[in-house]
Structures are given as C-alpha cells and as structure tokens.
Motif scaffolding. Sequence first.
Motif, short mmCIF file in Angstrom:
data_model
loop_
_atom_site.label_atom_id
_atom_site.label_comp_id
_atom_site.label_asym_id
_atom_site.label_seq_id
_atom_site.Cartn_x
_atom_site.Cartn_y
_atom_site.Cartn_z
N LEU A 75 0.83 -1.21 0.00
CA LEU A 75 0.00 0.00 0.00
C LEU A 75 0.87 1.26 0.00
N ALA A 76 1.95 1.26 0.77
CA ALA A 76 2.86 2.41 0.78
C ALA A 76 3.43 2.64 -0.62
N GLU A 77 3.79 1.57 -1.31
CA GLU A 77 4.31 1.69 -2.68
C GLU A 77 3.25 2.25 -3.62
N LEU A 78 2.01 1.82 -3.45
CA LEU A 78 0.93 2.34 -4.28
C LEU A 78 0.70 3.83 -4.02
N TYR A 79 0.68 4.23 -2.76
CA TYR A 79 0.53 5.65 -2.43
C TYR A 79 1.67 6.46 -3.06
N TYR A 80 2.87 5.94 -2.96
CA TYR A 80 4.05 6.63 -3.49
C TYR A 80 3.96 6.77 -5.01
N ALA A 81 3.58 5.70 -5.69
CA ALA A 81 3.46 5.74 -7.15
C ALA A 81 2.34 6.68 -7.60
#
Length: 140
Positions: A75-81
Amino acid sequence: MLERDYIMRLIREFMAALGKFLEKPEADRDHDEIKDLYRQYAGDYTFYHTATIPEVMESMEQFAPSQRVPRLEILAELYYAEADMLTGPAREMLLDKSLTLFRFVSERDKTYSFDRIAKMERIRKSLDNSHADDTTEASV
C-alpha cells in the motif's frame, strides 16, 4: 509455510506489475491502471484513497498477522506511485500516507531495505520542499 510462500509470491507479482507501470513514460501512465493495481493488490481503491492511517491499520486486521506488514508495504508503494502522478494537496496527502506506512514497515520488518530508506528520504525532502513553498507563498 504455505502462507509465507503466498505472501512472497504476491509481493513479487506486485513489484513486477508496479515496475511495468513505472517503466512507462509519465504521459502514458493512466490513472485507471493505478486504480487496478490497488484493486488487485490492496483492495478497494476508493477506500484506501480516502482512508486515514488508523482506518488503513484497522482494515489490515482482516489479514493474518504475518501478512499485515507486507501488505502495508504494498500500500505504501501504491501511495508513493500514485503521488507521483498528482500535484498539490492530493500529492502531499498520498506522500504523507506513504511515508507513515514506510516508517511503520521499517520499524517492524526484519529485513533492512536500502530502497525503502531511500524512498522515505525522497518523500521527506519532497514534503519539506512542499511545506517550504507553502510558507513562502503565505509570507508574500
């Protein structure tokens, strides 16, 4: 053992899908694609896009304890992207959520990740610059 294999496979699949998305030129990245990544690897896009961090943490209780930290990192990666596709307050909100989740993961994950640490530093700098711009505009 099966559960661990499942989450490792999920992470590999997610990183491959995210990598494929990020390889595209920024102009070719479609917001619907990022929404699909949320749906496939995290859950309901609308929920996670608007949820507070406490709501996100509560939503993770549906998963086995051993899956929670890896899923939070996804989820953190998705928010970042997604933040990379936006500007203004929406971008800042997603960067802040991403940083919070990356910090949470770093505190609990037994694996040290240079990539995660570098992302956290980039997010901090971006948020600091954004806040500095807000301060400059307010004083003008």
